[in-house]
Design a protein around this motif. Structure first.
Motif, PDB file in Angstrom:
ATOM      1  N   PHE B 185       0.833  -1.207   0.000  1.00  0.00           N
ATOM      2  CA  PHE B 185       0.000   0.000   0.000  1.00  0.00           C
ATOM      3  C   PHE B 185       0.868   1.257   0.000  1.00  0.00           C
ATOM      4  N   GLN B 189       1.532   4.282  -2.581  1.00  0.00           N
ATOM      5  CA  GLN B 189       1.030   5.589  -2.162  1.00  0.00           C
ATOM      6  C   GLN B 189       2.119   6.644  -2.104  1.00  0.00           C
ATOM      7  N   ALA B 308      -7.825  -1.987   1.696  1.00  0.00           N
ATOM      8  CA  ALA B 308      -7.129  -0.699   1.587  1.00  0.00           C
ATOM      9  C   ALA B 308      -6.440  -0.600   0.236  1.00  0.00           C
ATOM     10  N   ASN B 309      -5.799  -1.687  -0.176  1.00  0.00           N
ATOM     11  CA  ASN B 309      -5.105  -1.673  -1.473  1.00  0.00           C
ATOM     12  C   ASN B 309      -6.084  -1.569  -2.637  1.00  0.00           C
ATOM     13  N   TYR B 312      -7.574   1.926  -2.714  1.00  0.00           N
ATOM     14  CA  TYR B 312      -6.579   2.939  -3.075  1.00  0.00           C
ATOM     15  C   TYR B 312      -6.190   2.843  -4.550  1.00  0.00           C
ATOM     16  N   ARG B 315      -7.728   4.522  -7.826  1.00  0.00           N
ATOM     17  CA  ARG B 315      -7.357   5.826  -8.352  1.00  0.00           C
ATOM     18  C   ARG B 315      -5.837   5.902  -8.577  1.00  0.00           C
ATOM     19  N   THR B 316      -5.388   5.020  -9.449  1.00  0.00           N
ATOM     20  CA  THR B 316      -3.945   4.983  -9.722  1.00  0.00           C
ATOM     21  C   THR B 316      -3.473   6.131 -10.593  1.00  0.00           C
TER      22      THR B 316
END
Lengths: 246, 321
Positions: B185, B189, B308-309, B312, B315-316
């Protein structure tokens, strides 16, 4: 059927830092073209490719590739494009063959081995298939990178600074390959570069980007007419950069 | 499913060909061998001391007191669990970091994201590949453990012991995978790769070391070596009566421990291995009944990491901004 295979209208990208990377760019590229996108570093060339390949979403405006919208139909676009980013290195611990098989499978190719055989013959890279990518020269890695992008016979091939870091022989080989891909396979090529010599030897039409704005778009021959006082492409390029920077 | 398998297969080949596989396998084998050797030596010393006391009592004409130390081979694995808690977590962090860093560094992430595959397929492919690696690694290590246990203790493992070792492989793989998801993650991020490692290790420090340590340090029974209540010769009902006066304190102490993934993993495995003495000789089903909460919480941590991954990575687009 669309007349243009790539179309953008007022395409704009603002980054989170609020800097404008691309400013209302309207562009149309015909099928079968070799399009050279020129601009200095930071002009917005890679941002444009990132949006056309669906890696980035536009802040405003629209873009279509093969008739598909980059925001609403990214999957359809991904099926018809090939992409070679700048400094592509692939997976070093895997052989060229394994790398190609991997990307062939992710591209949905039913018979990866057959596709690889065809492409390796086309690019003459058969002798390097068993070698691990990390042991290959930069030029050869670039060719394997190109091979992975054309395995699925895409309609449009995006190349981001494809000759970056290559020696003169590598540059010539790549240039010849691009021309062959266009003439023999009918691929439309969209090429980011700042090497003017490459543009003049490879491209049919060009676009010049300066500080996120498209300052020129047309054929090479038209370009020389538009800039009567500057015969050389280099002079023309420098003039557009000066005009915009002034 | 095909894309997940393709990505997982690539991931596995990539890890196995790197030095991580040989290094971690070598390191774990050496550490486990040392740990088992020390545990076995300590046990033999206990037996020796007991027999010495017995002989002394007999020579004095007194009856023997206390039970002889009993050997449950899986008890010797306490050190192994400690190593998995610490080094397994570090392995998970490195795997997650490398899995993303390689993609970003080589620009291969751009190639993947311009293929007609979903982001979830990328995540699950990578997780499956790394889980397969960790599972295979721990299975090999556990075969080594089983062989070493029999060699050191001279006792054959029962069928139940083998099942317990298999459960240990599964739970440990999940535990390591949770740290993989944390590092995975943050590696996506964070723009600066080393920041991802710093954050992941900070969390590791809190989860694997600080929270469990706080819980242990606050435990009244841990204030005296060998146990406070034992040293005071208090019976269990007496102990419970004393602890009734510290309900709020215990609530906070347990709460801090509950926050630690490592503690949940440890409690489950300590139960299976009988490292907590009350589980020695207890049927597996009863241990399950007692430990299902800890196991469930461990799996919940994994689900949170996965979610979570997934959320998240939807929206790469910002990777390339």
């Amino acid at each position: 059927m669309n007349e243009f295979i790539i179309e953008t209208k007022d395409l704009t990208k603002k980054y989170t830092t609020n800097s404008v990377a691309l400013d209302h760019v309207t562009l149309s590229i015909e099928e079968g073209d070799i399009f050279g996108f020129l601009g200095h570093n930071g002009a917005g060339k890679t941002t444009t490719i990132n949006m056309l390949t669906t890696l980035l979403e536009p802040t405003s405006g629209s873009a279509r590739v093969g008739g598909f919208d980059v925001v609403t139909n990214p999957f359809e676009i991904k099926r018809i494009i090939g992409y070679v980013p700048e400094n592509v290195q692939l997976y070093g611990s895997l052989s060229s063959q394994e790398n190609l098989e991997y990307f062939a499978r992710l591209s949905g190719i039913k018979d990866p081995k057959k596709a690889i055989t065809e492409i390796t013959q086309f690019l003459d890279i058969g002798n390097y298939l068993d070698k691990r990518v990390q042991t290959l020269s930069k030029g050869m890695r670039q060719r394997i990178g190109l091979a992975q992008a054309i395995l699925h016979n895409p309609k449009v091939l995006f190349l981001d600074e494809p000759t970056s870091g290559l020696d003169p022989i590598g540059v010539k080989q790549l240039r010849d390959t691009i021309i062959r891909l266009n003439s023999e396979k009918g691929m439309t090529i969209f090429m980011n570069t700042h090497l003017l010599s490459e543009v003049s030897k490879t491209c049919k039409t060009i676009g010049i980007l300066n500080q996120g704005k498209l300052v020129y778009k047309g054929s090479l021959s038209d370009a020389t007419h538009a800039f009567k006082n500057e015969q050389a492409l280099e002079d023309m390029y420098i003039t557009t950069q000066k005009h915009e920077s002034a | 499913m095909n894309n997940i398998y393709t990505i997982a297969r690539k991931e596995l080949i990539d890890i196995v060909r790197s030095r991580i596989f040989v290094l971690t396998l070598g390191l774990l084998v050496v550490l486990i061998f040392i740990s088992l050797f020390i545990s076995e030596t300590l046990f033999r010393d206990q037996v020796f001391q007991y027999e010495k006391s017995l002989a002394l009592l007999k020579s004095l004409g007194k009856a023997p007191v206390g039970e002889a130390p009993q050997l449950y081979p899986l008890n010797l694995l306490r050190g192994v669990v400690d190593y998995i808690e610490i080094f397994g977590a570090i392995l998970g962090i490195f795997l997650g970091y490398i899995s993303v860093f390689k993609e970003k560094h080589t620009n291969a992430i751009k190639l993947m994201l311009t293929r007609p595959i979903t982001k979830n397929e990328i995540i699950f492919g990578k997780i499956l590949g790394n889980f397969s690696f960790v599972f295979a690694l721990l299975s090999l290590v556990t075969v080594f453990i089983a062989g070493s246990l029999m060699w050191f203790s001279g006792v054959a493992l029962s069928g139940v012991d083998v099942v317990k070792l298999a459960l240990f492989v599964v739970l440990s793989s999940v535990y390591i995978l949770i740290f993989f998801t944390i590092s995975f993650f943050f590696s996506f991020q964070q723009k600066v790769a080393t920041n991802a490692l710093i954050i992941s290790f900070s969390l590791w420090l809190v989860i694997a070391l600080i929270f469990p340590q706080i819980g242990d340090t606050m435990d009244p029974d841990n204030q005296v070596p060998g146990g406070f209540f034992k040293s005071m010769a208090l019976t269990k009902p007496q102990e419970l009566r004393v602890m009734d006066n510290f309900k709020n304190f215990e609530f906070i102490r347990t709460g801090v421990e509950q926050l630690s993934l490592t503690k949940h993993y440890e409690r489950s495995v300590f139960g299976f291995f009988g490292i907590k003495k009350q589980y020695n000789g207890v049927p597996l089903a009863d241990i399950f009944k007692d430990k299902w909460g800890n196991m469930l919480t461990t799996f919940c941590f994994l689900i949170v990491g996965l979610l979570a991954n997934i959320l998240y990575l939807r929206r790469t687009h910002h990777f390339f901004e």
